[in-house]
Every structure is written in C-alpha cells, then in structure tokens.
Design an enzyme around this catalytic site. Structure first.
Site, PDB file in Angstrom:
ATOM      1  N   GLU A  92       0.817  -1.208   0.000  1.00 50.15           N
ATOM      2  CA  GLU A  92       0.000   0.000   0.000  1.00 50.15           C
ATOM      3  C   GLU A  92       0.852   1.259   0.000  1.00 50.15           C
ATOM      4  O   GLU A  92       0.541   2.240  -0.687  1.00 50.15           O
ATOM      5  CB  GLU A  92      -0.949  -0.024   1.201  1.00 50.15           C
ATOM      6  CG  GLU A  92      -2.014  -1.112   1.069  1.00 50.15           C
ATOM      7  CD  GLU A  92      -2.868  -1.265   2.300  1.00 50.15           C
ATOM      8  OE1 GLU A  92      -4.105  -1.219   2.185  1.00 50.15           O
ATOM      9  OE2 GLU A  92      -2.292  -1.461   3.390  1.00 50.15           O
ATOM     10  N   GLU A 131      -4.831  -9.602   3.417  1.00 48.46           N
ATOM     11  CA  GLU A 131      -5.692  -9.369   4.577  1.00 48.46           C
ATOM     12  C   GLU A 131      -6.863 -10.332   4.688  1.00 48.46           C
ATOM     13  O   GLU A 131      -7.392 -10.560   5.782  1.00 48.46           O
ATOM     14  CB  GLU A 131      -6.215  -7.919   4.549  1.00 48.46           C
ATOM     15  CG  GLU A 131      -5.164  -6.862   4.856  1.00 48.46           C
ATOM     16  CD  GLU A 131      -4.301  -6.494   3.666  1.00 48.46           C
ATOM     17  OE1 GLU A 131      -3.395  -5.649   3.823  1.00 48.46           O
ATOM     18  OE2 GLU A 131      -4.518  -7.051   2.562  1.00 48.46           O
TER      19      GLU A 131
END
Length: 268
Positions: free
Chosen positions: A122, A142
């Site tokens: 990210e 995730e």
C-alpha cells in the site's frame, strides 16, 4: 504553528523501524525501512512515515524521495498485534498516513524487492514510481486474517488495473511477481535484483534533470484529475500549462533547446 512544529519534532525524535538519509547536495532523500528480516511496519512507524514525508516535502533542497529497505524484503506488512490493540479512531487514520507519498508534492520512488505485502504494498502504491525486481512478490493478504486492505490498497489498485484483477489479488490473497506487476502496469520497471539500486539511481538522476516546478505541477494535475471527467481534466491541464509558460524554468527550457545545451532549472 510553533505547537505543530514541536509535535512533529517530538514524533520524529526517535524513528521506529526506519531511517532517513538526506543528500541535500544531490537533491535526494531516502526513507529506509530497517526492521529486519521482514521490515514489519508498526503503528508508530506509520505516523512517523507520514510526518517524515511532510518534513521532506518542506525541505527546500530535496527534489526526489526514495523509499527502500534494508535486506531481502521491502516489507512483509504491518504489525498484526498493533491492529488488535489500536483504537477504532487510530485505525481510521491508517489510510491517511500511508497516503503521504501521494500527497507529497515531490516525485517519490519505491524500490521493491522480496516481499511487498500489506502495508508495504500500500505504501508503494501511494508512490509515483515502483521499481520491482525478479525477487519481488506483491500481495494484499488481509483476507487470510478475516479483513480487507485498510490503507488504500484495494482502492489504488483498482484505479491501476481494474476491478477484475483487483478482485483476483484481494479476494484470493494472491501473490503476483514483479514481472506480472510490470505487465499489468503496477510496477513502472522490473529489473534483476542486483540491478535495483542502479535502476533507482538512474531514475533519480532522470527526474532531477527536469524542472522541479514542472514536476510538482504534473504530479498535482495527474492526482487531482484522476477521477475527473475528460473535459475537466483538459481544462485544468490548460490552466496549469498557461501558468508554467510564465515561469523562469519554461523560459530556460526554451532557450536551452534553441541553444542546444542542457537546461539549468531553478524551480521557479
């Protein structure tokens, strides 16, 4: 203002899991992730990274910022325990902190090798350029924790590669190689692992040769018009083009072109 400066100084008084190398003469600053072997990013580190980007953005001598890491891996992701202990209010700020490279007015390069997972991915997606190697693996894992990316990963990725490929990466916690990332337009370059530093240095030198004013203008325009209708984007482009025409850098660029010499830009 004095209070805000004091807060930033206190926050950055002892860096957690990374260092900052500044070469003002060369116009370059490196943010170096340094928590081996996997450079896990802590909650405190996220806030410090945000403050560091803001400080470097205000540093008059810095023209280009590089985010890189010590060791074989860029980052395997965030501190899982930190997510459990953090308050909902704190967690809600994660995307803002990790978006700091995008908000920074200066070009930011992510040099990615090895694992580039979770927040490591990210953070890289928030940079302007990503250089991958033949060892790089990108992932947003995730789903394996019963979660979704929380720092802008799925949103930025969808803008880059579309909803289908983003679902493939996010919903399957799929790892993609540096070569695949380059083919999909996630990475701007993919080199042999031994060539990562050279490729990064080459890109820094290339960016430094341009007008810093034109670079900042181009980054802001592209960021601001990413979701704009085509007519709006073209109109904004025209306004910025018009303003740059009155700059000293534009005049220098035109004169250097006609005189067949290298332009010396001053950023004004």
């Amino acid at each position: 203002m004095t209070h805000l400066i004091h807060q930033a100084q206190k926050l950055l008084s002892e860096l957690d899991g990374f260092s900052v190398e500044i070469d003002a003469k060369a116009g370059r600053a490196d943010i170096v992730l340094d928590r081996p072997p996997f450079n896990i990013v802590s909650m405190m580190q996220r806030e410090q990274l945000r403050a560091t980007f803001e400080a470097l953005d205000d540093h008059a001598d810095i023209r280009v910022i590089v985010v890189r890491a010590v060791g074989e891996h860029f980052s395997s992701g965030g501190d899982i325990k930190g997510f459990i202990e953090a308050t909902p209010e704190h967690v809600s700020k994660l995307a803002w902190n990790i978006a700091a490279p995008a908000r920074c007015s200066k070009p930011v390069i992510a040099a990615n090798r090895g694992y580039c997972f979770g927040v490591g991915f990210e953070l890289s997606l928030a940079c302007d350029f990503r250089i991958a190697t033949d060892t790089t693996l990108y992932a947003l894992p995730e789903q394996k924790l019963g979660q979704i990316p929380g720092s802008g990963g799925s949103a930025r990725l969808q803008k880059m590669v579309g909803i289908g490929r983003t679902k493939d990466i996010v919903m399957r916690s799929r790892r993609i190689t540096g070569a695949q990332a380059y083919e999909w337009g996630i990475a701007t370059e993919c080199v042999e692992d031994s060539e990562l530093e050279r490729a990064t240095d080459t890109l820094v030198r290339e960016l430094l040769a341009f007008s810093p004013l034109a670079q900042r203008s181009a980054k802001k325009l592209l960021n601001d018009t990413e979701d704009a209708p085509l007519s709006t984007a073209i109109e904004l482009e025209g306004h910025i083009y018009s303003r740059l025409r009155s700059s000293d850098d534009f005049r220098e660029g035109v004169e250097a072109f006609h005189e067949k010499r290298k332009a010396v830009f001053k950023g004004r």
